[in-house]
Design a protein around this motif. Structure first.
Motif, mmCIF file in Angstrom:
data_model
loop_
_atom_site.group_PDB
_atom_site.id
_atom_site.type_symbol
_atom_site.label_atom_id
_atom_site.label_comp_id
_atom_site.label_asym_id
_atom_site.label_seq_id
_atom_site.Cartn_x
_atom_site.Cartn_y
_atom_site.Cartn_z
ATOM 1 N N PRO A 1 0.822 -1.211 0.000
ATOM 2 C CA PRO A 1 0.000 0.000 0.000
ATOM 3 C C PRO A 1 0.854 1.258 0.000
ATOM 4 O O PRO A 1 1.970 1.272 0.518
ATOM 5 N N GLY A 2 0.315 2.294 -0.596
ATOM 6 C CA GLY A 2 0.933 3.608 -0.573
ATOM 7 C C GLY A 2 -0.153 4.668 -0.627
ATOM 8 O O GLY A 2 -1.290 4.390 -1.009
ATOM 9 N N GLU B 1 6.986 7.725 -8.424
ATOM 10 C CA GLU B 1 5.984 8.047 -9.430
ATOM 11 C C GLU B 1 5.349 6.738 -9.870
ATOM 12 O O GLU B 1 6.036 5.808 -10.300
ATOM 13 N N ILE B 2 4.012 6.657 -9.739
ATOM 14 C CA ILE B 2 3.272 5.421 -9.977
ATOM 15 C C ILE B 2 2.210 5.658 -11.043
ATOM 16 O O ILE B 2 1.567 6.708 -11.070
ATOM 17 N N ASN B 3 2.002 4.661 -11.894
ATOM 18 C CA ASN B 3 0.941 4.724 -12.891
ATOM 19 C C ASN B 3 -0.396 4.485 -12.191
ATOM 20 O O ASN B 3 -0.569 3.489 -11.491
ATOM 21 N N LEU B 4 -1.340 5.410 -12.379
ATOM 22 C CA LEU B 4 -2.654 5.330 -11.727
ATOM 23 C C LEU B 4 -3.788 5.026 -12.705
ATOM 24 O O LEU B 4 -4.960 5.153 -12.359
ATOM 25 N N ALA B 5 -3.455 4.619 -13.923
ATOM 26 C CA ALA B 5 -4.470 4.408 -14.954
ATOM 27 C C ALA B 5 -5.494 3.334 -14.572
ATOM 28 O O ALA B 5 -6.654 3.412 -14.969
ATOM 29 N N PHE B 6 -5.099 2.335 -13.777
ATOM 30 C CA PHE B 6 -6.012 1.250 -13.410
ATOM 31 C C PHE B 6 -6.965 1.630 -12.279
ATOM 32 O O PHE B 6 -7.872 0.861 -11.945
ATOM 33 N N VAL B 7 -6.740 2.785 -11.645
ATOM 34 C CA VAL B 7 -7.594 3.233 -10.539
ATOM 35 C C VAL B 7 -8.058 4.673 -10.799
ATOM 36 O O VAL B 7 -7.681 5.592 -10.091
ATOM 37 N N PRO B 8 -8.903 4.856 -11.813
ATOM 38 C CA PRO B 8 -9.327 6.219 -12.168
ATOM 39 C C PRO B 8 -10.100 6.922 -11.054
ATOM 40 O O PRO B 8 -10.149 8.151 -11.015
ATOM 41 N N VAL C 1 -5.966 12.206 -4.557
ATOM 42 C CA VAL C 1 -4.991 12.590 -3.537
ATOM 43 C C VAL C 1 -5.556 12.248 -2.159
ATOM 44 O O VAL C 1 -6.726 12.511 -1.868
ATOM 45 N N GLY C 2 -4.726 11.618 -1.326
ATOM 46 C CA GLY C 2 -5.138 11.208 0.016
ATOM 47 C C GLY C 2 -5.619 9.781 0.106
ATOM 48 O O GLY C 2 -5.698 9.219 1.199
ATOM 49 N N ASP C 3 -5.937 9.162 -1.042
ATOM 50 C CA ASP C 3 -6.382 7.762 -1.051
ATOM 51 C C ASP C 3 -5.177 6.830 -0.945
ATOM 52 O O ASP C 3 -4.068 7.157 -1.366
ATOM 53 N N TYR C 4 -5.423 5.643 -0.395
ATOM 54 C CA TYR C 4 -4.418 4.583 -0.356
ATOM 55 C C TYR C 4 -4.685 3.623 -1.502
ATOM 56 O O TYR C 4 -5.835 3.299 -1.794
ATOM 57 N N VAL C 5 -3.609 3.184 -2.141
ATOM 58 C CA VAL C 5 -3.711 2.243 -3.249
ATOM 59 C C VAL C 5 -2.725 1.106 -3.030
ATOM 60 O O VAL C 5 -1.713 1.260 -2.344
ATOM 61 N N ILE C 6 -3.039 -0.038 -3.598
ATOM 62 C CA ILE C 6 -2.124 -1.176 -3.612
ATOM 63 C C ILE C 6 -1.307 -1.067 -4.897
ATOM 64 O O ILE C 6 -1.868 -0.936 -5.986
ATOM 65 N N LYS D 1 -7.770 0.487 -4.975
ATOM 66 C CA LYS D 1 -7.809 1.321 -3.779
ATOM 67 C C LYS D 1 -7.905 0.410 -2.572
ATOM 68 O O LYS D 1 -8.376 -0.722 -2.677
ATOM 69 N N ILE D 2 -7.467 0.922 -1.432
ATOM 70 C CA ILE D 2 -7.559 0.159 -0.185
ATOM 71 C C ILE D 2 -8.046 1.096 0.914
ATOM 72 O O ILE D 2 -7.727 2.286 0.929
ATOM 73 N N ASN D 3 -8.799 0.535 1.832
ATOM 74 C CA ASN D 3 -9.300 1.257 2.985
ATOM 75 C C ASN D 3 -8.116 1.727 3.835
ATOM 76 O O ASN D 3 -7.194 0.954 4.087
ATOM 77 N N PRO D 4 -8.125 2.977 4.327
ATOM 78 C CA PRO D 4 -7.011 3.483 5.138
ATOM 79 C C PRO D 4 -6.716 2.631 6.375
ATOM 80 O O PRO D 4 -5.557 2.444 6.742
ATOM 81 N N THR D 5 -7.754 2.086 7.000
ATOM 82 C CA THR D 5 -7.553 1.231 8.175
ATOM 83 C C THR D 5 -6.786 -0.027 7.795
ATOM 84 O O THR D 5 -5.866 -0.445 8.509
#
Length: 79
Positions: free
Chosen positions: A6-7, A32-39, A43-48, A57-61
């Motif tokens: 996660p990041g 720098e990460i490609n975000l095309a798969f998580v449109p 900003v502020g969201d967590y992603v795997i 996306k992943i829940n912050p908890t």
């Protein structure tokens, strides 16, 4: 075996849908990460992230739980 971690998205660098990229924080490391798969991610969201691509996306908890597990695991995984 594949590893995805996660990041937290700090900045969106390019908003073009198929070229969408952003700065993602992994604690003290920023990449720098490609975000095309998580449109839907913003900003502020967590992603795997796997191999430079955010795959969901992943829940912050849940992200914090993973950070804790990684911080507590000081042993090398078996090969």
């Amino acid at each position: 075996m594949c590893l995805a971690i996660p990041g937290k998205i700090e900045h969106i660098l390019n908003a073009v849908p198929m070229e969408r990229t952003g700065t993602v924080s992994f604690g003290d490391i920023r990449k720098e990460i490609n975000l095309a798969f998580v449109p839907e991610a913003d900003v502020g969201d967590y992603v795997i992230v796997h191999a430079g691509f955010a795959i969901s996306k992943i829940n912050p908890t849940e992200a914090r739980k993973i950070f804790q597990l990684l911080a507590n695991d000081e042993t090398d995984p078996p090969c």
